[in-house]
Motif scaffolding. Structure first.
Motif, mmCIF file in Angstrom:
data_model
loop_
_atom_site.group_PDB
_atom_site.id
_atom_site.type_symbol
_atom_site.label_atom_id
_atom_site.label_comp_id
_atom_site.label_asym_id
_atom_site.label_seq_id
_atom_site.Cartn_x
_atom_site.Cartn_y
_atom_site.Cartn_z
ATOM 1 N N GLN A 207 -12.044 -7.038 -19.514
ATOM 2 C CA GLN A 207 -13.141 -6.579 -20.357
ATOM 3 C C GLN A 207 -13.141 -7.284 -21.710
ATOM 4 N N PHE A 208 -11.958 -7.444 -22.299
ATOM 5 C CA PHE A 208 -11.866 -8.058 -23.619
ATOM 6 C C PHE A 208 -12.247 -9.538 -23.582
ATOM 7 N N TYR A 209 -11.716 -10.267 -22.612
ATOM 8 C CA TYR A 209 -11.938 -11.714 -22.555
ATOM 9 C C TYR A 209 -13.176 -12.100 -21.740
ATOM 10 N N ASP A 210 -13.810 -11.128 -21.110
ATOM 11 C CA ASP A 210 -14.977 -11.383 -20.267
ATOM 12 C C ASP A 210 -14.630 -12.351 -19.140
ATOM 13 N N ILE A 211 -13.553 -12.007 -18.415
ATOM 14 C CA ILE A 211 -13.111 -12.773 -17.252
ATOM 15 C C ILE A 211 -13.046 -11.809 -16.071
ATOM 16 N N PRO A 212 -13.656 -12.120 -14.953
ATOM 17 C CA PRO A 212 -13.601 -11.204 -13.803
ATOM 18 C C PRO A 212 -12.189 -11.060 -13.249
ATOM 19 N N PHE A 213 -11.946 -9.949 -12.559
ATOM 20 C CA PHE A 213 -10.647 -9.724 -11.920
ATOM 21 C C PHE A 213 -10.874 -9.392 -10.450
ATOM 22 N N ASP A 214 -9.812 -9.543 -9.671
ATOM 23 C CA ASP A 214 -9.871 -9.201 -8.246
ATOM 24 C C ASP A 214 -8.522 -8.597 -7.851
ATOM 25 N N HIS A 215 -8.507 -7.286 -7.604
ATOM 26 C CA HIS A 215 -7.273 -6.609 -7.228
ATOM 27 C C HIS A 215 -6.943 -6.778 -5.744
ATOM 28 N N HIS A 216 -7.871 -7.358 -4.990
ATOM 29 C CA HIS A 216 -7.702 -7.396 -3.542
ATOM 30 C C HIS A 216 -7.585 -8.808 -2.976
ATOM 31 N N LEU A 217 -7.547 -9.818 -3.825
ATOM 32 C CA LEU A 217 -7.453 -11.194 -3.336
ATOM 33 C C LEU A 217 -6.129 -11.443 -2.616
ATOM 34 N N ILE A 218 -5.047 -10.873 -3.161
ATOM 35 C CA ILE A 218 -3.714 -11.072 -2.602
ATOM 36 C C ILE A 218 -3.235 -9.783 -1.948
ATOM 37 N N LYS A 219 -2.678 -9.890 -0.764
ATOM 38 C CA LYS A 219 -2.127 -8.744 -0.040
ATOM 39 C C LYS A 219 -0.625 -8.913 0.118
ATOM 40 N N ARG A 220 0.122 -7.838 -0.208
ATOM 41 C CA ARG A 220 1.561 -7.842 0.044
ATOM 42 C C ARG A 220 1.788 -7.315 1.458
ATOM 43 N N ASN A 221 2.464 -8.096 2.274
ATOM 44 C CA ASN A 221 2.567 -7.779 3.693
ATOM 45 C C ASN A 221 3.763 -6.921 4.085
ATOM 46 N N HIS A 222 4.764 -6.841 3.203
ATOM 47 C CA HIS A 222 5.966 -6.105 3.554
ATOM 48 C C HIS A 222 6.342 -5.134 2.450
ATOM 49 N N LYS B 45 0.934 4.099 -3.070
ATOM 50 C CA LYS B 45 0.717 5.518 -2.809
ATOM 51 C C LYS B 45 1.861 6.353 -3.371
ATOM 52 N N GLU B 46 3.084 5.840 -3.262
ATOM 53 C CA GLU B 46 4.244 6.558 -3.798
ATOM 54 C C GLU B 46 4.152 6.684 -5.318
ATOM 55 N N ARG B 47 3.786 5.586 -5.981
ATOM 56 C CA ARG B 47 3.727 5.581 -7.442
ATOM 57 C C ARG B 47 2.456 6.251 -7.950
ATOM 58 N N GLY B 48 1.390 6.167 -7.160
ATOM 59 C CA GLY B 48 0.121 6.758 -7.562
ATOM 60 C C GLY B 48 -0.820 5.778 -8.228
ATOM 61 N N TYR B 49 -0.348 4.593 -8.520
ATOM 62 C CA TYR B 49 -1.155 3.559 -9.159
ATOM 63 C C TYR B 49 -0.388 2.242 -9.137
ATOM 64 N N ASN B 50 -1.103 1.139 -9.310
ATOM 65 C CA ASN B 50 -0.479 -0.160 -9.539
ATOM 66 C C ASN B 50 -0.396 -0.343 -11.043
ATOM 67 N N GLN B 51 0.795 -0.537 -11.563
ATOM 68 C CA GLN B 51 1.005 -0.599 -13.007
ATOM 69 C C GLN B 51 0.286 -1.770 -13.676
ATOM 70 N N LEU B 52 -0.198 -2.715 -12.891
ATOM 71 C CA LEU B 52 -0.873 -3.889 -13.456
ATOM 72 C C LEU B 52 -2.389 -3.759 -13.496
ATOM 73 N N HIS B 53 -2.948 -2.788 -12.791
ATOM 74 C CA HIS B 53 -4.404 -2.724 -12.665
ATOM 75 C C HIS B 53 -5.107 -2.418 -13.982
ATOM 76 N N LEU B 54 -4.709 -1.385 -14.683
ATOM 77 C CA LEU B 54 -5.362 -1.045 -15.944
ATOM 78 C C LEU B 54 -5.112 -2.126 -16.985
ATOM 79 N N ILE C 104 0.819 -1.203 0.000
ATOM 80 C CA ILE C 104 0.000 0.000 0.000
ATOM 81 C C ILE C 104 0.861 1.265 0.000
ATOM 82 N N LYS C 105 2.021 1.217 0.662
ATOM 83 C CA LYS C 105 2.919 2.376 0.689
ATOM 84 C C LYS C 105 3.508 2.621 -0.692
ATOM 85 N N LYS C 106 3.929 1.542 -1.366
ATOM 86 C CA LYS C 106 4.510 1.664 -2.692
ATOM 87 C C LYS C 106 3.474 2.180 -3.701
#
Length: 217
Positions: free
Chosen positions: A134-149, A118-127, A114-116
Motif C-alpha cells: 500500500q505504501f509503495y504502490d506495488i502489487p503483492f501476491d500471497h499465492h504465487l509460491i506454494k510450500r509443498n511440505h 492454520k496452526e498459527r492462525g495467520y502468515n506473519q508476513l502477510h500484513l 497450509i497446515k502451519k
C-alpha cells in the motif's frame, strides 16, 4: 475503551504503558539494532545471495542477534499471536527504505504450509507485505509460491537440518519478465530464499530481489 484501561498495551521490552498502536516505547526503540543497509549497494545479504543465485538488490531492516531486541520483536510477531506487529515493522521499513524510480513489479512473501498457517492462525508476513504494498504502490501476491511440505519452524531446527532445506516450493502460475521482491522475516543461511528464487528465475526472464525484517549474522 474499558479494555484499554483494564489491559493497557505495554512495551514488550520494559513493560511501560504505551499507545495501543505501538510495540515498543520511545526509550527502548533506541536499542533496536537497525542495519542501515542501502538497498542498491553491497551488503552481507547480497554477498550471501550471490553465492546461491543471481540477485538484484537486498535489504534487511534489523540485526537478528542473540538476546537482541529485534529478536524479541520477531518472536512477538511469529509466536505470540500479535499479527499487527507486521504492520508496525513495515512502517519502520518505509521510514528507511526508498526504491527511488526502480520499484520491483511484485511483492511475494515466503509462504507457510497450509497446515502451519492454520496452526498459527495467520502468515506473519502477510500484513507486513500488504502494508508495504500500500505504501509503495506495488502489487503483492500471497499465492504465487506454494510450500509443498510441512515441517517444524526453522528457528527450532539445527543449522545442519536447515541447510538441507527439505521443504520445497513451486509456482502456482506462470510468470515471466517480472522483477520479484521476495520477502521473509529472518535471513539466516539464505537456503529457503534461494530455493524460491530459482523457481522464479527458471520460470522465465525474471529478476529477484530480497527484503527481510532482520538478518542473522
Amino acid at each position: 475503551m474499558i479494555l484499554d484501561l483494564l489491559f493497557p498495551n505495554r512495551c514488550i521490552h520494559c513493560n511501560r504503558i504505551i499507545h495501543s498502536d505501538l510495540l515498543i516505547c520511545e526509550i527502548c526503540f533506541e536499542h533496536i539494532h537497525f542495519t542501515h543497509f542501502d538497498y542498491f549497494e553491497e551488503n552481507i545479504i547480497k554477498e550471501k545471495c550471490k553465492l546461491l543465485f543471481p540477485v538484484e538488490n537486498t535489504y534487511a531492516l534489523m540485526q537478528f542477534e542473540e538476546k537482541n531486541l529485534s529478536r524479541k520483536v520477531i518472536h512477538e510477531l511469529k509466536y505470540r499471536n500479535r499479527e499487527k506487529t507486521g504492520k508496525i515493522i513495515a512502517k519502520w521499513v518505509t521510514e528507511k527504505l526508498s526504491f527511488d524510480d526502480k520499484k520491483p513489479d511484485l511483492l511475494v512473501s515466503v509462504p507457510l504450509h497450509i497446515k502451519k498457517e492454520k496452526e498459527r492462525g495467520y502468515n506473519q508476513l502477510h500484513l507486513f507485505t500488504e502494508t508495504l504494498s500500500q505504501f509503495y504502490d506495488i502489487p503483492f501476491d500471497h499465492h504465487l509460491i506454494k510450500r509443498n511440505h510441512y515441517s517444524k519452524a526453522q528457528a527450532l531446527q539445527d543449522k545442519k537440518h536447515r541447510l538441507k532445506n527439505e521443504n520445497t516450493f513451486s509456482l502456482t502460475r506462470k510468470i515471466s519478465e517480472k522483477h520479484i521482491l521476495l520477502i521473509d522475516d529472518v535471513f539466516t543461511t539464505g537456503n529457503t530464499i534461494s530455493t524460491i528464487a530459482w523457481e522464479i528465475l527458471n520460470a522465465g526472464e525474471n529478476k529477484v530481489s530480497v527484503l527481510v525484517m532482520a538478518v542473522d549474522y
